[in-house]
Design a protein around this motif. Structure first.
Motif, PDB file in Angstrom:
ATOM      1  N   PHE A 175      36.320   5.668  33.552  1.00 38.64           N
ATOM      2  CA  PHE A 175      36.015   5.160  34.893  1.00 38.64           C
ATOM      3  C   PHE A 175      36.125   3.642  34.956  1.00 38.64           C
ATOM      4  O   PHE A 175      36.720   3.084  35.872  1.00 38.64           O
ATOM      5  CB  PHE A 175      34.615   5.595  35.327  1.00 38.64           C
ATOM      6  N   PHE A 176      35.544   2.955  33.961  1.00 32.21           N
ATOM      7  CA  PHE A 176      35.459   1.501  34.028  1.00 32.21           C
ATOM      8  C   PHE A 176      36.653   0.771  33.415  1.00 32.21           C
ATOM      9  O   PHE A 176      36.862  -0.397  33.703  1.00 32.21           O
ATOM     10  CB  PHE A 176      34.161   1.015  33.358  1.00 32.21           C
ATOM     11  N   SER A 177      37.419   1.445  32.570  1.00 30.00           N
ATOM     12  CA  SER A 177      38.536   0.760  31.922  1.00 30.00           C
ATOM     13  C   SER A 177      39.780   0.791  32.809  1.00 30.00           C
ATOM     14  O   SER A 177      39.883   1.578  33.746  1.00 30.00           O
ATOM     15  CB  SER A 177      38.849   1.410  30.573  1.00 30.00           C
ATOM     16  N   GLU A 178      40.710  -0.070  32.468  1.00 31.63           N
ATOM     17  CA  GLU A 178      41.986  -0.099  33.179  1.00 31.63           C
ATOM     18  C   GLU A 178      42.757   1.180  32.845  1.00 31.63           C
ATOM     19  O   GLU A 178      42.790   1.612  31.682  1.00 31.63           O
ATOM     20  CB  GLU A 178      42.793  -1.319  32.728  1.00 31.63           C
ATOM     21  N   ARG A 179      43.349   1.801  33.857  1.00 29.76           N
ATOM     22  CA  ARG A 179      44.110   3.028  33.618  1.00 29.76           C
ATOM     23  C   ARG A 179      45.255   2.767  32.659  1.00 29.76           C
ATOM     24  O   ARG A 179      45.968   1.782  32.783  1.00 29.76           O
ATOM     25  CB  ARG A 179      44.655   3.578  34.934  1.00 29.76           C
ATOM     26  N   ASN A 180      45.407   3.659  31.672  1.00 31.48           N
ATOM     27  CA  ASN A 180      46.434   3.556  30.635  1.00 31.48           C
ATOM     28  C   ASN A 180      46.297   2.279  29.803  1.00 31.48           C
ATOM     29  O   ASN A 180      47.274   1.808  29.238  1.00 31.48           O
ATOM     30  CB  ASN A 180      47.841   3.641  31.233  1.00 31.48           C
ATOM     31  N   GLY A 181      45.074   1.749  29.753  1.00 36.39           N
ATOM     32  CA  GLY A 181      44.829   0.536  28.990  1.00 36.39           C
ATOM     33  C   GLY A 181      44.469   0.821  27.542  1.00 36.39           C
ATOM     34  O   GLY A 181      44.467   1.965  27.082  1.00 36.39           O
ATOM     35  N   ILE A 182      44.113  -0.248  26.828  1.00 35.05           N
ATOM     36  CA  ILE A 182      43.822  -0.140  25.398  1.00 35.05           C
ATOM     37  C   ILE A 182      42.564   0.702  25.139  1.00 35.05           C
ATOM     38  O   ILE A 182      42.501   1.432  24.149  1.00 35.05           O
ATOM     39  CB  ILE A 182      43.710  -1.545  24.751  1.00 35.05           C
ATOM     40  N   LEU A 183      41.582   0.633  26.030  1.00 30.65           N
ATOM     41  CA  LEU A 183      40.376   1.455  25.840  1.00 30.65           C
ATOM     42  C   LEU A 183      40.684   2.943  25.965  1.00 30.65           C
ATOM     43  O   LEU A 183      40.090   3.766  25.262  1.00 30.65           O
ATOM     44  CB  LEU A 183      39.289   1.051  26.833  1.00 30.65           C
ATOM     45  N   ASP A 184      41.619   3.287  26.825  1.00 33.15           N
ATOM     46  CA  ASP A 184      42.040   4.690  26.934  1.00 33.15           C
ATOM     47  C   ASP A 184      42.658   5.171  25.620  1.00 33.15           C
ATOM     48  O   ASP A 184      42.428   6.294  25.185  1.00 33.15           O
ATOM     49  CB  ASP A 184      43.048   4.870  28.065  1.00 33.15           C
ATOM     50  N   VAL A 185      43.453   4.301  24.982  1.00 29.53           N
ATOM     51  CA  VAL A 185      44.080   4.653  23.699  1.00 29.53           C
ATOM     52  C   VAL A 185      43.007   4.842  22.631  1.00 29.53           C
ATOM     53  O   VAL A 185      43.035   5.816  21.870  1.00 29.53           O
ATOM     54  CB  VAL A 185      45.100   3.579  23.270  1.00 29.53           C
ATOM     55  N   PHE A 186      42.030   3.920  22.574  1.00 29.90           N
ATOM     56  CA  PHE A 186      40.947   4.050  21.596  1.00 29.90           C
ATOM     57  C   PHE A 186      40.150   5.329  21.830  1.00 29.90           C
ATOM     58  O   PHE A 186      39.753   6.010  20.888  1.00 29.90           O
ATOM     59  CB  PHE A 186      40.017   2.832  21.631  1.00 29.90           C
ATOM     60  N   LEU A 187      39.907   5.662  23.088  1.00 28.77           N
ATOM     61  CA  LEU A 187      39.178   6.889  23.402  1.00 28.77           C
ATOM     62  C   LEU A 187      39.956   8.108  22.915  1.00 28.77           C
ATOM     63  O   LEU A 187      39.384   9.026  22.313  1.00 28.77           O
ATOM     64  CB  LEU A 187      38.928   6.985  24.911  1.00 28.77           C
TER      65      LEU A 187
END
Length: 192
Positions: free
Chosen positions: A75-87
């Motif tokens: 919800f809070f991270s940028e879509r397709n961002g680095i946090l999504d990759v870490f998740l």
């Protein structure tokens, strides 16, 4: 052929097709994601992944916390961002365990084959519609009349309310799958 259909997951050709589609489309992040899904499914099908003597007992509160934390990151991270990759990388071991969960053999192999054909037909039909929309939109330069799923869903996920609704559905679906798996394991333990 019957042996192949009995053992092979219908997701293998589906994920492989989507991986190839994203390679042609020039989106390496999506190609990598679906390539990993394909490899995990192949490894599970070929029994290359370790199996567990007993299904792990997961604390429901920990599962809820992980689902809520994952939903918050998305919800809070940028879509397709680095946090999504870490998740994705953090949840990969859970996904491998879920894919490699081996339940008791289903009594009716015909049911298994029919169900796999239904899933394969539905997913391939959806993928073909998406592919046709993508190709026609690129040729005609008109993604308004030929929208792909990302064109339709993108604006919804860019709005905070749409993203919040998606997160509630996503976390709820994750919890529902966990509960279904837990009840399947409980039923199997009761039969032994």
């Amino acid at each position: 052929m019957k042996k192949l259909l009995t053992g092979m997951s219908p997701w293998i050709p589906m994920f492989a097709f989507i991986c190839m589609f994203h390679i042609v489309r020039g989106v390496p992040s999506d190609a990598l994601l679906f390539g990993i899904f394909t490899l995990i499914e192949i490894a599970s099908w070929k029994s290359w992944l370790p199996t567990f003597a007993e299904a792990p007992q997961l604390n429901p509160w920990i599962v809820r916390a992980v689902l809520v934390a994952a939903g918050a990151v998305l919800f809070f991270s940028e879509r397709n961002g680095i946090l999504d990759v870490f998740l994705l990388l953090a949840l990969a071991p859970v996904a491998v365990g879920a894919v490699n969960f081996k339940s008791e053999a289903i009594k009716s192999p015909r049911l298994v084959i029919r169900t796999r054909w239904i899933w394969l037909t539905l997913t391939l039909a959806f993928a073909m519609v998406e592919l046709i929309a993508y190709i026609v939109a690129n040729i005609l330069k008109d993604d308004k009349n030929w929208p792909t799923v990302s064109v339709l869903v993108g604006p919804v996920l860019d709005a905070p309310l749409g993203r919040a609704i998606f997160m509630v559905i996503w976390v709820g679906a994750g919890w529902g799958m966990f509960r279904a798996l837990a009840s399947l394991r409980s039923a199997e333990a009761g039969e032994r």
